[in-house]
Design an enzyme around this catalytic site. Structure first.
Site, short mmCIF file in Angstrom:
data_model
loop_
_atom_site.label_atom_id
_atom_site.label_comp_id
_atom_site.label_asym_id
_atom_site.label_seq_id
_atom_site.Cartn_x
_atom_site.Cartn_y
_atom_site.Cartn_z
N ASP A 144 -0.90 -11.73 0.88
CA ASP A 144 -0.52 -12.80 1.79
C ASP A 144 -0.61 -12.26 3.22
O ASP A 144 -0.14 -11.14 3.50
CB ASP A 144 0.92 -13.25 1.48
N ILE A 145 -1.23 -13.01 4.12
CA ILE A 145 -1.37 -12.56 5.51
C ILE A 145 0.00 -12.59 6.19
O ILE A 145 0.70 -13.62 6.16
CB ILE A 145 -2.37 -13.46 6.27
N GLU A 166 -2.44 -19.10 3.10
CA GLU A 166 -2.86 -17.78 3.55
C GLU A 166 -2.72 -16.75 2.44
O GLU A 166 -2.67 -15.55 2.69
CB GLU A 166 -2.05 -17.34 4.78
#
Length: 480
Positions: free
Chosen positions: A332-333, A375
């Site tokens: 996950d960003i 994301e």
């Protein structure tokens, strides 16, 4: 031995000898008495061979002779003129369809002495109608795939034009690439490439419409002679293919022997074959586009969540049937919401595309990146151990952290093996999800793994307040 037939009446011969259509006269037993020159030309026989012979040999099949001809040759005085269509056989074996008008012939005393018939050659019309019927049958079939329909149309065209090679090509720049081929003798498999200017299709594209060559001789232009010398082909008919309003390639039929000149019917059938093939190509391209849309994320090019779930299910099923292990990486960003808030969603899209490209390059061709949420991304690894997955995740984390996007970028990673204790792939996904949340809980920009059991513990305790079966975890998976 066949008994000799009586001579043809002089008045009959005088009336029909110069008649512009084929005419034949038979006796009551349907043996040939006389025919004119047009009849000889139509079926390829000389009168000297036919005279005295039964007309049975002129029919292509016995049913026409018995059921059609027989019913119209009943020796009755009140027999009137009849019209019917029959299939005849040329001396060389070719079939000829002729509209036939027959009537009784009587002598001066009114006695029935034989039968006469006029034949009107309808072979060309019949062939066209048959081709149209076959085209409709092929194109409307629900049992044939698009590729099978194209192949069937190519086979139909080969038979109609009498040419052994049928090709559908894709034209890009100066390259002629075979997409579909149906050949009687030559082996020209799909993906075969030729230089465009060494093909008849080069001239077809320059003309922008149907183009045909029925023979190559001293009267042919230099380009045609050059192509003939290079390819060994002597006859060709083809046209450009336009798919969805853009030039796509060509449809062409060719052969090594010269043939009679092509006529209007040939071009009409060619155009219809081209139209149906272009439609099938359009449908196939639309299907492929929809398939890509269902399997490939429009923004990043990564696999979609739908494709991910299908692959995850397959990989998990394999682990149930063999001792091989599989690993799941989720990442996950970090702080992605703040990127959107500070720089706007357009810049956020750039970040997503850049990270997805960097990660896919690192994964190579053998592994697929999936975008499973806004994301959040995933990678499925088959037949590898957890340490390999952790090392790969670490290399991906470093690749993301080293991107030069004008601000720092990082991602948090969770890794989980497909443990034998899991009942479904959802258990596997939830454990990887917990590992990802552990990475975020512990400070982000790191890789965390677990031992593949529902009670993940990091630094001595579970970072979540509940187990993977909790409402919180399930709610998050549903939203993703």
């Amino acid at each position: 031995m066949t008994a000799p037939s009586p001579c043809a009446p002089r008045a009959f011969v005088d009336a029909f000898d110069q008649f512009p259509e084929p005419v034949i006269l038979t006796d009551l037993a349907r043996r040939v008495i006389w025919c004119n020159a047009h009849f000889e030309n139509l079926l390829g026989y000389d009168l000297s061979i036919l005279q005295g012979a039964s007309t049975r040999s002129l029919y292509a099949n016995r049913q026409d002779f018995d059921d059609i001809g027989g019913k119209r040759a009943i020796p009755k005085r009140d027999l009137d003129r009849r019209c019917y269509t029959a299939e005849y056989r040329h001396k060389d074996g070719a079939r000829i369809f002729a509209e036939t008008t027959s009537w009784p012939v009587k002598d001066a005393e009114g006695q029935l002495i034989g039968f006469a018939a006029i034949l009107r050659d309808k072979t060309a019309t019949y062939r066209v109608n048959q081709a149209l019927s076959d085209l409709y049958r092929i194109s409307s079939s629900q049992s044939l795939t698009g590729s099978e329909k194209i192949d069937a149309i190519l086979a139909l065209g080969r038979r109609f034009f009498g040419l052994p090679i049928a090709l559908v090509s894709l034209i890009r720049d100066d390259k002629f690439t075979v997409l579909f081929s149906n050949c009687a003798h030559a082996d020209i498999p799909p993906t075969t490439q030729f230089c465009l200017d060494e093909t008849f299709c080069h001239q077809t594209l320059k003309m922008g419409g149907p183009h045909a060559v029925h023979q190559i001789d001293e009267n042919s232009d230099a380009q045609t002679r050059a192509v003939g010398d290079k390819t060994g082909l002597q006859a060709y008919i083809g046209l450009p293919l336009t798919v969805d309003g853009e030039r796509f390639g060509t449809l062409g039929f060719s052969g090594p022997a010269a043939r009679p000149a092509f006529g209007k019917a040939d071009f009409d059938v060619l155009k219809l074959c081209g139209a149906w093939i272009a439609q099938e190509l359009s449908l196939e391209m639309s299907y492929q586009a929809l398939t890509r849309e269902a399997q490939q994320d429009w923004l990043t090019g990564a696999g979609t969540n739908r494709a991910f779930r299908k692959t995850l299910n397959t990989a998990f099923a394999k682990t149930r049937m063999s001792p091989s292990s599989a690993q799941l990486i989720l990442f996950d960003i970090d702080h992605f919401k703040s990127i959107n808030d500070r720089f706007g969603h357009d810049r956020g899209d750039v970040v997503l595309r850049s990270i997805a490209q960097a990660v896919q390059e690192k994964l190579g061709r053998d592994l697929q990146l999936y975008r499973i949420g806004g994301e959040e991304f995933a990678v499925i690894l088959e037949q590898c151990d957890t340490q390999f997955a952790v090392d790969l995740a670490e290399s991906l984390r470093e690749a993301i952290a080293s991107l030069a996007l004008g601000f720092d970028t990082s991602a948090s990673f969770g890794v989980s093996p497909a443990a034998k204790g899991f009942k479904t792939e959802n258990d596997w996904l939830k454990c990887a999800d917990l590992a990802l949340y552990a990475a975020k809980h512990n400070g982000r920009n790191q890789v965390v793994t677990n031992n593949g059991v529902p009670s993940l513990r990091v630094s001595g305790k579970c970072p979540m307040t509940s187990c993977p079966e909790s409402e919180e975890c399930n709610a998050r998976r549903s939203s993703a």
